[in-house]
Design an enzyme around this catalytic site. Structure first.
Site, PDB file in Angstrom:
ATOM      1  N   ARG A  35       0.818  -1.208   0.000  1.00 45.74           N
ATOM      2  CA  ARG A  35       0.000   0.000   0.000  1.00 45.74           C
ATOM      3  C   ARG A  35       0.856   1.263   0.000  1.00 45.74           C
ATOM      4  NH1 ARG A  35      -4.771  -2.035   4.212  1.00 45.74           N
ATOM      5  NH2 ARG A  35      -5.907  -3.244   2.633  1.00 45.74           N
ATOM      6  N   GLU A  47      -1.466  -9.194  -5.175  1.00 48.70           N
ATOM      7  CA  GLU A  47      -2.756  -9.870  -5.343  1.00 48.70           C
ATOM      8  C   GLU A  47      -2.591 -11.357  -5.631  1.00 48.70           C
ATOM      9  OE1 GLU A  47      -5.497  -8.876  -4.453  1.00 48.70           O
ATOM     10  OE2 GLU A  47      -5.057  -6.746  -4.203  1.00 48.70           O
ATOM     11  N   TYR A  92       0.871 -23.260  -3.656  1.00 44.76           N
ATOM     12  CA  TYR A  92       0.210 -23.009  -4.944  1.00 44.76           C
ATOM     13  C   TYR A  92       1.217 -22.459  -5.952  1.00 44.76           C
ATOM     14  CZ  TYR A  92      -4.437 -23.699  -2.873  1.00 44.76           C
ATOM     15  OH  TYR A  92      -5.549 -24.210  -2.273  1.00 44.76           O
ATOM     16  N   TYR A 130     -11.414 -12.154  -9.896  1.00 45.41           N
ATOM     17  CA  TYR A 130     -11.068 -11.370  -8.704  1.00 45.41           C
ATOM     18  C   TYR A 130      -9.842 -10.501  -8.954  1.00 45.41           C
ATOM     19  CZ  TYR A 130      -8.675  -9.807  -4.694  1.00 45.41           C
ATOM     20  OH  TYR A 130      -8.009  -8.977  -3.856  1.00 45.41           O
ATOM     21  N   ASP A 148     -13.898 -11.500  -3.543  1.00 46.41           N
ATOM     22  CA  ASP A 148     -13.175 -12.622  -2.948  1.00 46.41           C
ATOM     23  C   ASP A 148     -14.018 -13.186  -1.797  1.00 46.41           C
ATOM     24  OD1 ASP A 148     -13.009 -10.688  -1.041  1.00 46.41           O
ATOM     25  OD2 ASP A 148     -10.977 -11.197  -0.441  1.00 46.41           O
ATOM     26  N   CYS A 202     -15.599  -8.131  10.232  1.00 42.50           N
ATOM     27  CA  CYS A 202     -16.651  -9.068   9.818  1.00 42.50           C
ATOM     28  C   CYS A 202     -16.026 -10.431   9.529  1.00 42.50           C
ATOM     29  CB  CYS A 202     -17.370  -8.510   8.587  1.00 42.50           C
ATOM     30  SG  CYS A 202     -18.936  -9.328   8.204  1.00 42.50           S
ATOM     31  N   CYS A 212     -18.442  -2.444  14.230  1.00 44.94           N
ATOM     32  CA  CYS A 212     -18.590  -2.384  12.769  1.00 44.94           C
ATOM     33  C   CYS A 212     -19.105  -1.022  12.306  1.00 44.94           C
ATOM     34  CB  CYS A 212     -19.539  -3.477  12.278  1.00 44.94           C
ATOM     35  SG  CYS A 212     -19.722  -3.475  10.480  1.00 44.94           S
ATOM     36  N   CYS A 218     -26.645  -3.314   8.128  1.00 47.03           N
ATOM     37  CA  CYS A 218     -26.495  -4.771   8.042  1.00 47.03           C
ATOM     38  C   CYS A 218     -27.803  -5.507   8.353  1.00 47.03           C
ATOM     39  CB  CYS A 218     -25.392  -5.237   8.993  1.00 47.03           C
ATOM     40  SG  CYS A 218     -25.025  -7.005   8.839  1.00 47.03           S
TER      41      CYS A 218
END
Length: 368
Positions: A35, A47, A92, A130, A148, A202, A212, A218
């Site tokens: 970031r 990502e 992976y 995504y 996602d 969450c 939250c 919600c």
DNA sequence: CACCCGTGGCA
DNA sequence: TTGCCAAGGGT
């Protein structure tokens, strides 16, 4: 606008929801290495690494990776073995090979600039719906959904969506929802905020609803169904496979390693010679000796079992009995079959299960 | 669509 | 201990 999107628009105060979510993210977002800027290449790398992988795990890998391969140019010119070594332990591994191939394509076909259209981005290897949305929104400010697991969990609760998120087609429902909700002012923050909310507030179990920022929007909170959402059918149990592996040593203290095939499980990673044990009538020791002779033309003497390793994958479990042994004679080394001493083994990427065998390497032979 | 593809952390 | 979970994609 679809019928479903009309319903969503009437479910929440869209403007207020965006503002509450973005204000929270602006204040509470974590400082993360990817970031620091919006370099599309670094966004892309992050990502890919973050696919199915936790932030805390990714951070050190990301820092090392962009340090070693700072640009599209640098990565496109790297050897695959170096790329896999940088990925070692992250899992992976097709992510690494696909990223490498796609970066080469961007270097050659797009002049080293990450494309900024949905079609071009989504055409890159390893970039699915995504990741395409994530790169477009975060690096280029394009208002595309990036759905996602976090986004599905958060929005299933906010909008009280009871579709099974384990089903592939369910993702489309949430993409529709995001297209209604997303801020065109700041798509980057909006998408990241949904994910950050899923990671920090969450959460799957015991979400912090009292903290939250969008609790007022919600529906699941209103209805007391937060812990019932999202709906997700259970995955089936992994199958167990019995393996026998051997750490072989020749008269010069070198050991035999083998490169796995370029497709399938742990593709292109290195390993110690091993085989699946199907029948137990003959000893694993005997089966290993025959396997080494037949497959590698290697005459060996398998000795004692030195350790047992259990390795849990997402879809199967390896139970590996590891033996020590002597390499008596080897017909020839090949591209995928090498004899190396402890000093030479460092560059070879191994899966975690086989890294654990490295400590059984013979002491390096003293020179002179 | 169903299955394959890693690894580590945590309740 | 066992199962679940994580910023998914390829085939």
């Amino acid at each position: 606008m679809t019928e479903r999107q009309e319903i969503i628009k009437n479910q929440v105060n869209v403007e207020q929801f965006r503002e509450d979510l973005l204000n929270w993210f602006t204040e509470e977002q974590r400082e993360l290495p990817w970031r620091q800027d919006q370099d599309p290449y670094k966004v892309w790398v992050s990502e890919i690494m973050l696919q199915q992988t936790k932030v805390d795990t990714v951070i050190p890998y990301f820092n090392r990776f962009v340090s070693q391969f700072p640009t599209i140019e640098a990565l496109s010119k790297a050897e695959e073995e170096k790329v896999l070594k940088a990925w070692e332990g992250l899992g992976y591994y097709s992510r690494a090979r696909n990223l490498h191939a796609a970066v080469k394509e961007v270097h050659e076909k797009y002049g080293g600039k990450v494309p900024n259209t949905p079609k071009e981005i989504a055409g890159l290897k390893g970039v699915g719906p995504y990741t395409a949305g994530a790169i477009l929104s975060i690096a280029y400010g394009v208002p595309e959904p990036a759905v996602d697991g976090n986004v599905m969990r958060v929005l299933s609760r906010i909008l009280s969506i009871w579709e099974d998120i384990a089903k592939p087609k369910t993702r489309k429902t949430f993409e529709e929802a995001v297209r209604v909700l997303i801020s065109h002012e700041n798509p980057s923050y909006f998408n990241q905020a949904l994910m950050e909310l899923g990671a920090l507030i969450c959460t799957p179990t015991s979400p912090s609803c009292l903290l939250c920022p969008v609790r007022e929007h919600c529906h699941a909170f209103d209805e007391g169904t937060v812990t019932e959402l999202p709906v997700k059918t259970k995955s089936k149990k992994q199958k167990t496979v019995q393996l026998a592996a051997v750490v072989l040593t020749d008269e010069n203290g070198r050991t035999l390693i083998h490169k796995r095939p370029n497709t399938g499980l742990l593709a292109n990673l290195w390993e110690f010679p091993n085989m699946e044990i199907v029948q137990v009538l003959r000893s694993e020791k005997t089966q290993l000796e025959e396997k080494l002779l037949e497959d590698y033309q290697a005459k060996v003497e398998v000795g004692e079992m030195i350790t047992r390793i259990e390795h849990v994958f997402s879809h199967l479990i390896w139970n590996i009995n590891v033996y020590s042994g002597k390499l008596i004679d080897l017909k020839e080394e090949k591209e995928d079959l090498r004899r190396v001493n402890a000093e030479e083994i460092e560059p070879f990427p191994f899966p975690v299960s086989h890294q654990k065998m490295l400590k059984f390497l013979p002491e390096q032979v003293k020179k002179g």
